[in-house]
Design an enzyme around this catalytic site. Structure first.
Site, short mmCIF file in Angstrom:
data_model
loop_
_atom_site.label_atom_id
_atom_site.label_comp_id
_atom_site.label_asym_id
_atom_site.label_seq_id
_atom_site.Cartn_x
_atom_site.Cartn_y
_atom_site.Cartn_z
N TYR A 296 0.80 -1.22 0.11
CA TYR A 296 -0.15 0.08 -0.05
C TYR A 296 1.00 1.30 0.14
O TYR A 296 0.29 2.34 -0.46
CB TYR A 296 -1.05 -0.02 1.21
CG TYR A 296 -2.14 -1.19 1.13
CD1 TYR A 296 -2.26 -1.68 0.11
CD2 TYR A 296 -2.79 -1.22 2.28
CE1 TYR A 296 -3.13 -2.68 0.24
CE2 TYR A 296 -3.80 -2.42 2.37
CZ TYR A 296 -3.87 -3.12 1.18
OH TYR A 296 -4.78 -4.02 1.30
N LYS B 232 3.35 -15.44 1.85
CA LYS B 232 3.21 -16.19 0.74
C LYS B 232 4.70 -16.33 0.08
O LYS B 232 5.16 -15.84 -0.94
CB LYS B 232 2.52 -15.17 -0.35
CG LYS B 232 2.10 -15.69 -1.70
CD LYS B 232 1.17 -16.75 -1.44
CE LYS B 232 0.76 -17.39 -3.02
NZ LYS B 232 -0.15 -18.66 -2.93
N ASP C 160 -3.21 -18.00 1.07
CA ASP C 160 -4.60 -18.62 0.61
C ASP C 160 -4.85 -19.94 1.49
O ASP C 160 -6.43 -19.74 1.57
CB ASP C 160 -4.08 -19.29 -0.79
CG ASP C 160 -2.68 -19.83 -0.87
OD1 ASP C 160 -1.97 -19.85 0.05
OD2 ASP C 160 -2.40 -20.25 -1.92
N ASP D 254 -5.28 -6.88 5.97
CA ASP D 254 -6.29 -6.35 5.28
C ASP D 254 -7.74 -7.23 5.03
O ASP D 254 -8.84 -7.14 5.65
CB ASP D 254 -6.31 -5.21 4.07
CG ASP D 254 -7.13 -4.44 3.88
OD1 ASP D 254 -8.10 -4.42 4.45
OD2 ASP D 254 -7.05 -3.56 2.84
N ASP E 3 -10.88 -8.58 7.45
CA ASP E 3 -12.25 -8.28 7.13
C ASP E 3 -13.07 -9.79 7.10
O ASP E 3 -14.19 -9.97 7.30
CB ASP E 3 -12.40 -7.56 5.77
CG ASP E 3 -12.46 -6.36 5.86
OD1 ASP E 3 -12.15 -5.91 7.09
OD2 ASP E 3 -12.57 -5.65 4.84
#
Ligand code: NAD
Length: 366
Positions: free
Chosen positions: A144, A195, A228, A252, A256
């Site tokens: 970001y 990852k 994942d 993020d 959520d």
């Protein structure tokens, strides 16, 4: 008697109503625990655009700088949705606040009381005792914020956009400290999510976390999971986790997902802790509900105030070191929910009633 000095940024929509409840609850515990509250209101978000022409006016930033913590409501609503993206209340208020106070550590409890399991989209037999996990998300690094970040027209007529994911070892160690402390205060299990099969930053993340936890907190049970898989495991069996710990973008998304499986935005609090210490030698922090301004129910005495109240409890714990008072608020919220104050929609447990009923039930439990 210690004085707890904080800024109150109620924001828009249901922000002012739920903030009122949180302040009333804080006043009760302040008296019981013999500390004084010194808080100052300031405009933020849509109301600040209306009153001052910008979502985070200098005067509001000044109030925050003079405080030891920020208790934040939520910002935005239909009235400001047509503004250009950069001027939108959320982007123009929360991101600069994160930057101004280097709020690098986001702590989000994923809590679903056993009484409210029906509110979760998961099958209740997967969560017979509710959900109790925490997600620690790095908040100021990663894709970001990394440079270069740009969009350009190419010579062949195509268009290219670039985001850059960057992490330094020191940034990973800094957030690892928060994850370690959180796991030490709970079930002693830390799952670091990355990852590392694809991303260089994740390879560094995994190596740094492995070495750092081994050196600083060998008593913790550390595991690693690809993001994942973590997304799948959260939906399959959330309570296999104790503390989930990850970088900005993965956090993020996962936090959520965690909010959704917990069934109610009205119940979830969060803390964003800064790099610096406040005048009481605790981390400066911004404390806010996970949900938004809920314009559909604003002003109708229908908003669930629990998330705001639990955010205030987190403020007491992290920025003011008032653990006992924080625990008391959390227990009062739990017993208010058990008391069946509200039910019927995604936001509440108990029997449908009102914000003020919930306030009375929480205060009765203190
Ligand atoms: P929302 O979280 O405001 O609402 C989603 C749904 O959850 C609505 O049905 C709402 O009524 C319900 N809900 C949320 N909190 C509740 C509570 N405490 N009690 C009862 N019900 C509750 O999300 P949205 O509708 O996508 O966004 C509305 C506005 O809020 C937008 O302007 C958005 O930009 C803003 N927003 C702000 C923040 C923030 O300030 N951090 C976060 C998310 C959304």
């Amino acid at each position: 008697m210690s004085t707890l000095k904080f800024a109150v940024l109620t924001g828009d929509g249901i922000g002012p109503e739920v903030m009122n409840v949180a302040l009333n609850v804080l006043k009760v515990v302040a008296e019981k625990h013999q500390f004084e509250l010194e808080f100052e209101y300031a405009d933020v978000g849509g109301i600040a655009i209306d009153n001052h022409g910008e979502a985070l006016p200098e005067s509001t930033l000044e109030v925050c700088k003079n405080a030891d913590a920020i208790l934040f409501g939520s910002v935005g609503g239909p009235k400001w949705e047509s503004l250009p993206p950069k001027e939108q209340p959320e982007r123009a208020a929360l991101l600069p606040l994160r930057k101004a106070f280097s709020l690098f550590a986001n702590i989000r409890p994923g809590l679903l009381y056993p009484e409210l399991t029906e509110a979760s989209p998961l099958k209740t037999d997967r969560i017979p005792n509710g959900i109790d996990i925490v997600c620690i998300r790095e908040l100021t690094g990663g894709i970001y914020f990394g440079q270069p970040k740009s969009t350009q027209d190419l010579e062949d007529g195509d268009v290219e956009a670039i985001d850059t994911m960057v992490y330094k070892k020191s940034e990973i160690e800094r957030i690892a400290d928060v994850a370690i402390a959180t796991a030490q205060s709970r079930g002693k299990r830390l799952c670091s999510v990355d990852k590392a099969n694809v991303l260089e930053t994740s390879v560094l993340w995994r190596k740094t976390v492995t070495e750092y936890v081994a050196a600083k907190a060998p008593e913790l049970e550390l595991s690693h999971m690809y993001v994942d898989n973590a997304a799948m495991q959260l939906a399959r069996d959330p309570n296999q986790f104790d503390v989930l710990f990850t970088e900005n973008m993965f956090g993020d998304i996962l936090s959520d997902e965690m909010a959704v499986i917990c069934g109610s935005l009205g119940m979830l609090a969060s803390a964003s802790l800064g790099a610096g210490k406040n005048s009481l030698d605790h981390p400066f922090g911004l404390f806010e509900p996970a949900g938004g301004t809920a314009p559909d129910i604003a002003g109708q005495n229908l908003a669930n105030p629990c998330a705001q109240v639990l955010s205030a409890a987190m403020m007491l714990r992290y920025s003011f070191g008032q653990e006992a008072a924080a625990n008391e608020i959390e227990a009062a919220v739990e017993s208010a929910v058990k008391g069946g104050t509200r039910t019927g929609d995604i936001a509440f447990g108990g029997n449908a009633a009102s914000t003020s009923d919930m306030e009375a039930a929480i205060i009765a439990g203190l």
